[in-house]
Design a protein around this motif. Sequence first.
Motif, PDB file in Angstrom:
ATOM      1  N   ALA A  84      40.668  21.382  75.397  1.00 24.44           N
ATOM      2  CA  ALA A  84      41.548  20.220  75.485  1.00 24.44           C
ATOM      3  C   ALA A  84      42.256  20.027  74.155  1.00 24.44           C
ATOM      4  O   ALA A  84      41.651  20.187  73.093  1.00 24.44           O
ATOM      5  CB  ALA A  84      40.764  18.962  75.854  1.00 24.44           C
ATOM      6  N   ARG A  85      43.545  19.675  74.219  1.00 22.74           N
ATOM      7  CA  ARG A  85      44.299  19.390  73.002  1.00 22.74           C
ATOM      8  C   ARG A  85      44.225  17.877  72.741  1.00 22.74           C
ATOM      9  O   ARG A  85      45.144  17.123  73.024  1.00 22.74           O
ATOM     10  CB  ARG A  85      45.743  19.877  73.129  1.00 22.74           C
ATOM     11  N   ASN A  86      43.111  17.475  72.160  1.00 22.51           N
ATOM     12  CA  ASN A  86      42.943  16.071  71.809  1.00 22.51           C
ATOM     13  C   ASN A  86      43.731  15.696  70.558  1.00 22.51           C
ATOM     14  O   ASN A  86      43.985  14.524  70.314  1.00 22.51           O
ATOM     15  CB  ASN A  86      41.458  15.779  71.576  1.00 22.51           C
ATOM     16  N   TYR A  87      44.095  16.695  69.771  1.00 22.40           N
ATOM     17  CA  TYR A  87      44.878  16.495  68.556  1.00 22.40           C
ATOM     18  C   TYR A  87      46.086  17.425  68.619  1.00 22.40           C
ATOM     19  O   TYR A  87      45.988  18.546  69.132  1.00 22.40           O
ATOM     20  CB  TYR A  87      44.044  16.804  67.311  1.00 22.40           C
ATOM     21  N   PRO A  88      47.247  17.019  68.112  1.00 26.95           N
ATOM     22  CA  PRO A  88      48.455  17.843  68.246  1.00 26.95           C
ATOM     23  C   PRO A  88      48.349  19.214  67.601  1.00 26.95           C
ATOM     24  O   PRO A  88      48.915  20.186  68.104  1.00 26.95           O
ATOM     25  CB  PRO A  88      49.530  16.991  67.541  1.00 26.95           C
ATOM     26  N   ALA A  89      47.618  19.340  66.504  1.00 26.81           N
ATOM     27  CA  ALA A  89      47.646  20.570  65.722  1.00 26.81           C
ATOM     28  C   ALA A  89      46.639  21.619  66.167  1.00 26.81           C
ATOM     29  O   ALA A  89      46.762  22.778  65.792  1.00 26.81           O
ATOM     30  CB  ALA A  89      47.423  20.257  64.240  1.00 26.81           C
ATOM     31  N   PHE A  90      45.638  21.239  66.950  1.00 29.18           N
ATOM     32  CA  PHE A  90      44.608  22.210  67.309  1.00 29.18           C
ATOM     33  C   PHE A  90      43.917  21.806  68.609  1.00 29.18           C
ATOM     34  O   PHE A  90      44.059  20.678  69.092  1.00 29.18           O
ATOM     35  CB  PHE A  90      43.565  22.357  66.191  1.00 29.18           C
TER      36      PHE A  90
ATOM     37  N   LEU B 121      20.713  25.335  55.940  1.00 30.56           N
ATOM     38  CA  LEU B 121      21.811  25.122  54.996  1.00 30.56           C
ATOM     39  C   LEU B 121      22.913  26.153  55.190  1.00 30.56           C
ATOM     40  O   LEU B 121      24.104  25.836  55.102  1.00 30.56           O
ATOM     41  CB  LEU B 121      21.286  25.166  53.557  1.00 30.56           C
ATOM     42  N   ILE B 122      22.528  27.410  55.460  1.00 29.51           N
ATOM     43  CA  ILE B 122      23.517  28.447  55.701  1.00 29.51           C
ATOM     44  C   ILE B 122      24.329  28.120  56.948  1.00 29.51           C
ATOM     45  O   ILE B 122      25.548  28.264  56.980  1.00 29.51           O
ATOM     46  CB  ILE B 122      22.835  29.820  55.843  1.00 29.51           C
ATOM     47  N   CYS B 123      23.635  27.659  57.998  1.00 29.13           N
ATOM     48  CA  CYS B 123      24.333  27.312  59.237  1.00 29.13           C
ATOM     49  C   CYS B 123      25.319  26.182  59.026  1.00 29.13           C
ATOM     50  O   CYS B 123      26.447  26.209  59.521  1.00 29.13           O
ATOM     51  CB  CYS B 123      23.317  26.925  60.311  1.00 29.13           C
ATOM     52  N   ILE B 124      24.898  25.163  58.283  1.00 25.32           N
ATOM     53  CA  ILE B 124      25.790  24.044  58.013  1.00 25.32           C
ATOM     54  C   ILE B 124      27.002  24.534  57.225  1.00 25.32           C
ATOM     55  O   ILE B 124      28.142  24.101  57.444  1.00 25.32           O
ATOM     56  CB  ILE B 124      25.045  22.937  57.234  1.00 25.32           C
ATOM     57  N   GLY B 125      26.765  25.474  56.315  1.00 26.59           N
ATOM     58  CA  GLY B 125      27.870  26.000  55.522  1.00 26.59           C
ATOM     59  C   GLY B 125      28.911  26.703  56.361  1.00 26.59           C
ATOM     60  O   GLY B 125      30.094  26.721  56.019  1.00 26.59           O
ATOM     61  N   LEU B 126      28.487  27.318  57.503  1.00 23.82           N
ATOM     62  CA  LEU B 126      29.443  27.988  58.373  1.00 23.82           C
ATOM     63  C   LEU B 126      30.489  27.018  58.906  1.00 23.82           C
ATOM     64  O   LEU B 126      31.641  27.381  59.126  1.00 23.82           O
ATOM     65  CB  LEU B 126      28.706  28.635  59.556  1.00 23.82           C
ATOM     66  N   LEU B 127      30.084  25.776  59.122  1.00 26.76           N
ATOM     67  CA  LEU B 127      31.000  24.782  59.665  1.00 26.76           C
ATOM     68  C   LEU B 127      32.112  24.422  58.690  1.00 26.76           C
ATOM     69  O   LEU B 127      33.137  23.867  59.068  1.00 26.76           O
ATOM     70  CB  LEU B 127      30.227  23.504  60.038  1.00 26.76           C
ATOM     71  N   LEU B 128      31.889  24.710  57.388  1.00 23.29           N
ATOM     72  CA  LEU B 128      32.834  24.317  56.355  1.00 23.29           C
ATOM     73  C   LEU B 128      33.639  25.481  55.816  1.00 23.29           C
ATOM     74  O   LEU B 128      34.327  25.355  54.800  1.00 23.29           O
ATOM     75  CB  LEU B 128      32.070  23.659  55.191  1.00 23.29           C
ATOM     76  N   LEU B 129      33.582  26.644  56.467  1.00 19.69           N
ATOM     77  CA  LEU B 129      34.200  27.839  55.913  1.00 19.69           C
ATOM     78  C   LEU B 129      35.719  27.716  55.791  1.00 19.69           C
ATOM     79  O   LEU B 129      36.299  28.081  54.777  1.00 19.69           O
ATOM     80  CB  LEU B 129      33.868  29.052  56.804  1.00 19.69           C
ATOM     81  N   LEU B 130      36.356  27.264  56.861  1.00 18.74           N
ATOM     82  CA  LEU B 130      37.801  27.328  56.897  1.00 18.74           C
ATOM     83  C   LEU B 130      38.375  26.052  57.485  1.00 18.74           C
ATOM     84  O   LEU B 130      37.727  25.342  58.213  1.00 18.74           O
ATOM     85  CB  LEU B 130      38.255  28.519  57.757  1.00 18.74           C
ATOM     86  N   GLY B 131      39.625  25.777  57.197  1.00 18.05           N
ATOM     87  CA  GLY B 131      40.257  24.598  57.780  1.00 18.05           C
ATOM     88  C   GLY B 131      41.745  24.796  57.905  1.00 18.05           C
ATOM     89  O   GLY B 131      42.398  25.164  56.949  1.00 18.05           O
ATOM     90  N   CYS B 132      42.304  24.542  59.103  1.00 15.27           N
ATOM     91  CA  CYS B 132      43.731  24.685  59.334  1.00 15.27           C
ATOM     92  C   CYS B 132      44.249  23.414  59.966  1.00 15.27           C
ATOM     93  O   CYS B 132      43.520  22.690  60.605  1.00 15.27           O
ATOM     94  CB  CYS B 132      44.012  25.874  60.261  1.00 15.27           C
ATOM     95  N   GLU B 133      45.589  23.151  59.788  1.00 12.11           N
ATOM     96  CA  GLU B 133      46.139  21.923  60.328  1.00 12.11           C
ATOM     97  C   GLU B 133      47.360  22.150  61.211  1.00 12.11           C
ATOM     98  O   GLU B 133      47.515  21.509  62.222  1.00 12.11           O
ATOM     99  CB  GLU B 133      46.531  20.978  59.186  1.00 12.11           C
ATOM    100  N   LYS B 134      48.277  23.062  60.820  1.00  9.97           N
ATOM    101  CA  LYS B 134      49.544  23.191  61.514  1.00  9.97           C
ATOM    102  C   LYS B 134      49.507  24.352  62.490  1.00  9.97           C
ATOM    103  O   LYS B 134      48.739  25.277  62.360  1.00  9.97           O
ATOM    104  CB  LYS B 134      50.666  23.405  60.502  1.00  9.97           C
ATOM    105  N   GLU B 135      50.418  24.307  63.476  1.00  7.66           N
ATOM    106  CA  GLU B 135      50.531  25.396  64.419  1.00  7.66           C
ATOM    107  C   GLU B 135      51.444  26.468  63.848  1.00  7.66           C
ATOM    108  O   GLU B 135      52.407  26.184  63.155  1.00  7.66           O
ATOM    109  CB  GLU B 135      51.117  24.885  65.745  1.00  7.66           C
TER     110      GLU B 135
END
Length: 260
Positions: A178-184, A20-34
């Motif tokens: 690889a830049r599969n998405y424009p923002a990241f 559960l702790i490991c899964i939580g690491l995946l949800l820590l942060l989120g960014c969209e723009k450059e």
Amino acid sequence: MDGWRKACYNAAMKRIWIILICIGLLLLLGCEKEPETVVIGMTAITPDVAGESLQPQADGAGGKAQAQVRDTVAYVLPCLEGPSLYGAAAYENTGDTPLYITQAEFTFSLPGLREEIQFTPVFSQETVVLPGETSYVALWYAYPDLTPGTEVTLDATLHWEATEGERVALSADSIHLARNYPAFVSMAGTVTAQQDCPCNLVYTAFYDEADQLLGVWYFTVNAQLFAGEPYSFTTHMKELPLPELEDQAARVESFGVGIQ
């Protein structure tokens, strides 16, 4: 029989909490723009070895624990929760005994502002660094009043502890950006563990052609890893939206830890 069942139950619950702790690491942060601009701060402060660490500078079986900050990098990034200070440091075990980081102190310097942040790295005690090895710490810190792209530098001070513990080492190979998405940028590759482990933590550090640190990313592979069997992964680096990272990164270094 009751004692055996209780022991099994406790072991199972411990493994569930780790997963559960490991899964939580995946949800820590989120960014969209450059970010509009990025500035790398190469200032580094080496740890004090005269006894000012938060825990004693213990001697291990092999001798004295010693670490050295090698590189730092800092940005103001636009994240889902708003602008965030981002900082990362590469450090080397320059002593002759294994160690782990007990606490990191990041001091960000911006025009008219100086922000000091203390934190304990994720899975710090499990992240055992052997003599001669280089590992990493990274921090995202929400700061709503900042403007993404603002010039910022970082001073990093690390406190460590000698240990006789061992690390379940993971290696990351065949890494591709690889830049599969424009923002990241997305990163794909394989990880291989020395021993079976239900959870893991992988640091990846990106360097340019001048051997300058561009950034550090850490993630978990959401899978049971088996000793010696490569496992393919893909991670979307939404929280590290650096322009042209896929072109600027001349090499990628990794440091992996298996959590049992």
